[in-house]
Design a protein around this motif. Structure first.
Motif, PDB file in Angstrom:
ATOM      1  N   ASP A  77       0.839  -1.195   0.000  1.00 31.61           N
ATOM      2  CA  ASP A  77       0.000   0.000   0.000  1.00 31.61           C
ATOM      3  C   ASP A  77       0.875   1.246   0.000  1.00 31.61           C
ATOM      4  O   ASP A  77       0.921   2.010   0.952  1.00 31.61           O
ATOM      5  N   GLY A  78       1.612   1.469  -1.096  1.00 29.72           N
ATOM      6  CA  GLY A  78       2.460   2.649  -1.162  1.00 29.72           C
ATOM      7  C   GLY A  78       3.163   2.768  -2.498  1.00 29.72           C
ATOM      8  O   GLY A  78       3.215   1.822  -3.275  1.00 29.72           O
ATOM      9  N   ARG A  79       3.702   3.960  -2.746  1.00 27.60           N
ATOM     10  CA  ARG A  79       4.444   4.223  -3.981  1.00 27.60           C
ATOM     11  C   ARG A  79       5.938   4.213  -3.690  1.00 27.60           C
ATOM     12  O   ARG A  79       6.431   4.997  -2.869  1.00 27.60           O
ATOM     13  N   TYR A  80       6.660   3.388  -4.393  1.00 31.01           N
ATOM     14  CA  TYR A  80       8.121   3.349  -4.294  1.00 31.01           C
ATOM     15  C   TYR A  80       8.630   4.105  -5.515  1.00 31.01           C
ATOM     16  O   TYR A  80       8.863   3.542  -6.571  1.00 31.01           O
ATOM     17  N   SER A  81       8.756   5.418  -5.321  1.00 28.98           N
ATOM     18  CA  SER A  81       8.876   6.362  -6.416  1.00 28.98           C
ATOM     19  C   SER A  81       9.729   7.535  -5.958  1.00 28.98           C
ATOM     20  O   SER A  81       9.443   8.140  -4.922  1.00 28.98           O
TER      21      SER A  81
END
Length: 418
Positions: free
Chosen positions: A211-215
């Motif tokens: 549940d997250g953006r690895y960005s």
């Protein structure tokens, strides 16, 4: 006494408001840069960037607006050495899912909101302008990429620029170095991504949460180190002594249990400290606790958090609605006000906050400016509350602060009295 065109602030501490600009009627603002008496403001809803003459901070004058290409936003920009570098990327706030619910922008599926149509109908990359005439920027170069585009750039002159870029075949934004030896022909020299981001090569991310953006939001570079805020991937430090081959120094994750969303990482090299901002991206702290951290980086391979900056407590901002929490801090750019003791932070519905970190283990708030709620929203997304969203701050060498607002309050110019 405030000028007639300036709305009365909701709260002030050790700050004096000097001037205000409606930015030519385009009241939303994201990143602001100031050089040689001109402010350059990127827009997220007004689609382009505005140039404001701020030589008289009490009477700023909008002198130009440069529109973005269709379906493109120019929300971030950099100014140095008579060059203006402007982000070109897909207008993410035109995507129906994001218009309906801002949480869609932060979903981890194929980079969250960045789901692309079959044919690209936006401009992706970086425009380079000559600022010999600061009121009439002249485009001299463009870096074109395949994909969504660039999100944010770091450029403080010389040969190298650094940015976050979303290419086709990658799950989200990654780090790039840009060779500016010939500003009319900027070229990508090096890349780094977290293992798992290169989906075209069959990589699969082993993230600690689904549940997250690895960005990468963006890097800040000091010497041969790039300090990168990697959203829910948190802090990434890179050795860029070879600009064509960045290498990992350390990767530190605190999400979960904290909310992540790391935005920027500002080094204080004289003190071996790093100030790290976790951006609040949802209303009323729905996305969890988002501190501004202070890290000890004497050992770069093992950065250690030693404190957090205190949250605003002059009223219950969580209950006001909108985003309560950090967004950005003044980044100590060469040519601006540079301090390893004062931190200028935008706190969205809680306005601007100034912190004294002379004691890095016990930071204290020493100044604040909370603007009023806007009379109307520029933000077209559904259900957004009518509250301020203080977004960015640039502090010049005279300690004048240039403060933008995402929701629609224009540009404030203020002076710190501490």
């Amino acid at each position: 006494m405030l000028q007639d065109n300036i709305l009365e602030p909701a709260y002030l501490k050790s700050i004096r408001i000097l001037g205000h600009s409606d930015q030519g009627g385009r009241l939303d603002g994201t990143q602001v840069m100031v050089e040689k008496g001109y402010a350059y403001v990127g827009h997220i809803f007004s689609k382009g960037f505005t140039i404001i003459n701020v030589k008289d901070p009490k009477n700023p004058k909008t002198v130009n607006f440069v529109p973005a290409p269709p379906n493109t936003w120019n929300l971030h920009l950099q100014v140095h050495d008579n060059l203006l570098l402007v982000v070109h990327a897909q207008d993410q706030y035109s995507i129906p899912d994001v218009v309906e619910d801002e949480r869609a922008y932060y979903k981890p599926t194929e980079g969250g909101a960045i789901l692309q149509p079959t044919a690209r109908n936006w401009s992706a990359g970086m425009a380079v302008y000559d600022l010999s005439n600061p009121e009439q920027p002249r485009q001299i170069g463009f870096l074109d990429i395949d994909g969504v585009g660039l999100h944010r750039i770091w450029y403080v002159g010389g040969r190298w620029a650094y940015a976050s870029a979303k290419f086709d075949g990658f799950s989200d934004f990654i780090f790039i170095t840009i060779d500016m030896a010939d500003p009319t022909r900027p070229t990508i020299a090096g890349r780094y991504w977290l293992p798992g981001q290169n989906t075209a090569a069959g990589e699969v991310g082993a993230w600690p949460t689904d549940d997250g953006r690895y960005s990468l939001h963006h890097p800040i570079v000091s010497g041969d180190t790039a300090y990168c805020g990697w959203r829910d991937g948190c802090l990434v430090m890179l050795d860029i002594s070879d600009r064509s081959d960045p290498k990992l120094i350390s990767h530190t994750i605190w999400s979960p249990p904290f909310g992540g969303g790391t935005h920027n990482c500002v080094p204080l090299p004289n003190r071996d400290l790093l100030v790290v901002v976790d951006e609040a991206v949802l209303d009323s702290e729905e996305d969890g606790d988002k501190p501004i951290w202070i890290f000890d980086i004497r050992e770069p391979a093992n950065p250690i958090s030693i404190s957090t900056l205190p949250k605003p407590k002059d009223q219950n901002y969580k209950a006001i609605g909108g985003h309560f929490g950090p967004h950005n801090i003044h980044e100590n750019r060469p040519g601006s006000f540079v301090s390893d003791e004062l931190i200028f932070a935008t706190y969205q519905n809680a306005g601007l906050r100034i912190f004294d970190i002379r004691d890095q283990y016990a930071p204290v708030e020493v100044g604040a400016f909370v603007p009023p709620a806007p009379k109307r929203l520029v933000d077209h997304r559904r259900g957004r509350p009518l509250v301020a969203n203080t977004t960015d701050v640039f502090v010049d060498q005279n300690r004048l602060m240039y403060i933008t607002d995402f929701a629609g309050l224009g540009l404030y110019i203020a002076e710190y009295l501490g």
